[in-house]
Design an enzyme around this catalytic site. Structure first.
Site, PDB file in Angstrom:
ATOM      1  N   ASN A 204      94.873 121.750  -0.730  1.00 40.82           N
ATOM      2  CA  ASN A 204      93.659 122.287  -1.346  1.00 40.82           C
ATOM      3  C   ASN A 204      93.962 123.680  -1.917  1.00 40.82           C
ATOM      4  OD1 ASN A 204      90.847 122.672  -1.967  1.00 40.82           O
ATOM      5  ND2 ASN A 204      90.300 121.392  -0.221  1.00 40.82           N
TER       6      ASN A 204
ATOM      7  N   LYS B  55      92.607 115.849   3.534  1.00 38.20           N
ATOM      8  CA  LYS B  55      93.096 116.882   2.623  1.00 38.20           C
ATOM      9  C   LYS B  55      93.180 118.191   3.384  1.00 38.20           C
ATOM     10  CE  LYS B  55      92.435 118.693  -2.055  1.00 38.20           C
ATOM     11  NZ  LYS B  55      91.700 118.500  -3.330  1.00 38.20           N
TER      12      LYS B  55
ATOM     13  N   SER C  37      88.327 123.012   2.195  1.00 35.87           N
ATOM     14  CA  SER C  37      87.769 123.931   1.210  1.00 35.87           C
ATOM     15  C   SER C  37      87.428 125.255   1.884  1.00 35.87           C
ATOM     16  CB  SER C  37      86.501 123.350   0.585  1.00 35.87           C
ATOM     17  OG  SER C  37      85.824 124.341  -0.174  1.00 35.87           O
TER      18      SER C  37
ATOM     19  N   PHE D 274      80.675 123.000  -2.923  1.00 34.69           N
ATOM     20  CA  PHE D 274      80.297 121.587  -2.836  1.00 34.69           C
ATOM     21  C   PHE D 274      78.949 121.313  -3.502  1.00 34.69           C
ATOM     22  CE2 PHE D 274      82.792 120.681   1.391  1.00 34.69           C
ATOM     23  CZ  PHE D 274      83.989 120.809   0.709  1.00 34.69           C
TER      24      PHE D 274
ATOM     25  N   ASN E 122      85.152 127.256   0.878  1.00 35.44           N
ATOM     26  CA  ASN E 122      83.842 127.681   0.390  1.00 35.44           C
ATOM     27  C   ASN E 122      82.657 127.157   1.179  1.00 35.44           C
ATOM     28  OD1 ASN E 122      85.036 129.127  -1.799  1.00 35.44           O
ATOM     29  ND2 ASN E 122      85.361 127.178  -2.841  1.00 35.44           N
ATOM     30  N   THR E 123      82.903 126.432   2.277  1.00 35.78           N
ATOM     31  CA  THR E 123      81.851 126.020   3.199  1.00 35.78           C
ATOM     32  C   THR E 123      82.145 126.654   4.547  1.00 35.78           C
ATOM     33  OG1 THR E 123      81.427 123.913   2.079  1.00 35.78           O
ATOM     34  CG2 THR E 123      80.759 124.068   4.383  1.00 35.78           C
TER      35      THR E 123
ATOM     36  N   ASN F 269      87.525 129.627  -7.514  1.00 34.26           N
ATOM     37  CA  ASN F 269      86.201 129.016  -7.458  1.00 34.26           C
ATOM     38  C   ASN F 269      85.607 129.164  -6.068  1.00 34.26           C
ATOM     39  OD1 ASN F 269      85.448 126.271  -6.018  1.00 34.26           O
ATOM     40  ND2 ASN F 269      87.661 126.201  -6.391  1.00 34.26           N
TER      41      ASN F 269
END
Length: 366
Positions: free
Chosen positions: A248, A219, A179, A117, A181-182, A113
């Site tokens: 994560n 996390k 994450s 967010f 993805n940021t 994925n």
């Protein structure tokens, strides 16, 4: 059956929306609420867990990412999850990355994925939680992250804003700095940057909720080097953190059954599911060897079966979470895992789950 016959034929994000609508509707169907609770709730009292000063009926919870905006907690609770972690929630609303951004790797029991967010923002989520209160929901974790448009120099202020809005509604609060993805988010895991961030969030939570201490967790990513995992463990002890969630998703793509070409064609994103199992377990064991029972550890990443969950508990996890396992196994997943845990506990020398936490690591570190 629903997954194999219907949902797997849909685009993964469309399948998620359909399945979540059904889950959200379940509490409103006459007779279904009681039937689901009776069928799915952890039935063995030996599975009960006390963590963060809270009593949970079982150790398995739903990881952040499924219910990003706190819209389905009641339905998810009926499926047997002892806790539900919402989010990741950011200071401002954001649409996330362009679709397609969620992909299945069925041969690997995995997902990729790059959602980014996507959420309604902390003000909207706080208002929803205030309206609904705590009745009829499981223990609630609130996972917070950085708004993408906020520059890294203002990241602490962005987290503080979200904390002030959401801490009053959280049973525990999670700072997500892991994450993939940021852009730039994972840079915040370096202890030199993580220390002031966690200190500021702790202070903001105390200001927002002076009448009680909101447990604070961080996390972390499985891609941290071992020495960085050790540094986070040390920082958790230094700051008096309540917990660490390990781990994560990963940016690695090694050891997959799916051919490299199709995987590469999917592009960037975090990999979750079975391929993450070994590294997530390794990070958990390393953390427990350093923090012991002084910090609550939450094991997540590649947990599919009761055996996977039992291994995390023996490695030091007081609580465990899943996401991808739930996606592939369907609504009976939490019930199956909790039942299998009860069987393993009964066959073990441990009287309670608390007694089993970290038993394998303690045995290897006299």
């Amino acid at each position: 059956m629903l997954f194999t016959t219907v949902l797997r034929r849909l685009d993964p994000e469309a399948a998620h929306r359909l399945a979540f609508r059904l889950i959200r509707a379940a509490p409103h169907v006459p007779g279904l609420r009681g039937a689901l609770r009776a069928a799915c709730a952890p039935a063995d009292p030996r599975l009960s867990v006390r963590a963060f000063g809270l009593d949970l009926p079982g150790p398995l919870g739903l990881a952040a990412g499924f219910d990003k905006d706190a819209v389905g907690m009641a339905g998810l609770g009926l499926l047997g999850f002892g806790h539900v972690e919402i989010g990741t929630v950011t200071g401002s609303p954001q649409p996330g990355n362009p679709a397609p951004r969620l992909f299945r790797l069925p041969a690997d029991r995995a997902l990729v994925n790059r959602m980014g967010f996507n959420n309604e923002g902390s003000a909207a989520v706080a208002a929803r939680l205030a309206r609904r209160g705590g009745a009829g929901r499981p223990v609630l974790g609130v996972n917070i992250g950085k708004t993408k448009a906020v520059p890294e120099s203002e990241a602490v202020a962005d987290y503080v804003l979200t904390t002030g809005r959401l801490a009053p509604h959280a049973d525990y609060l999670v700072v997500n700095v892991s994450s993939p993805n940021t852009p730039g988010l994972r840079d915040l895991q370096a202890t030199g940057r993580l220390r002031p961030l966690l200190t500021a969030v702790r202070a903001a939570a105390d200001r927002a909720v002076p009448e009680r201490r909101v447990p604070l967790l961080v996390k972390i990513a499985p891609d941290l080097a071992d020495e960085d995992v050790d540094a986070v463990a040390g920082l958790a002890l230094e700051l008096g953190l309540d917990g660490i969630i390990a781990t994560n998703t990963t940016i690695a793509r090694t050891g997959l059954r799916t051919p490299a070409g199709p995987v590469a064609a999917l592009g960037a994103g975090g990999l979750s599911g079975a391929p993450l199992r070994a590294r997530a377990l390794e990070v958990l064991r390393r953390l427990y060897a350093r923090v012991g029972d002084r910090v609550v550890l939450v094991g997540v990443g590649g947990i599919e079966t009761a055996q996977d969950a039992w291994e995390r508990i023996l490695a030091g996890a007081t609580l465990i979470q899943g996401y991808t396992g739930f996606i592939y196994a369907g609504p009976g997943w939490a019930r199956s895992v909790h039942r299998g845990l009860a069987q393993r506990l009964a066959a073990s020398p441990h009287a309670t789950l608390a007694d089993a936490v970290g038993a394998d690591v303690k045995g290897s570190h006299p």
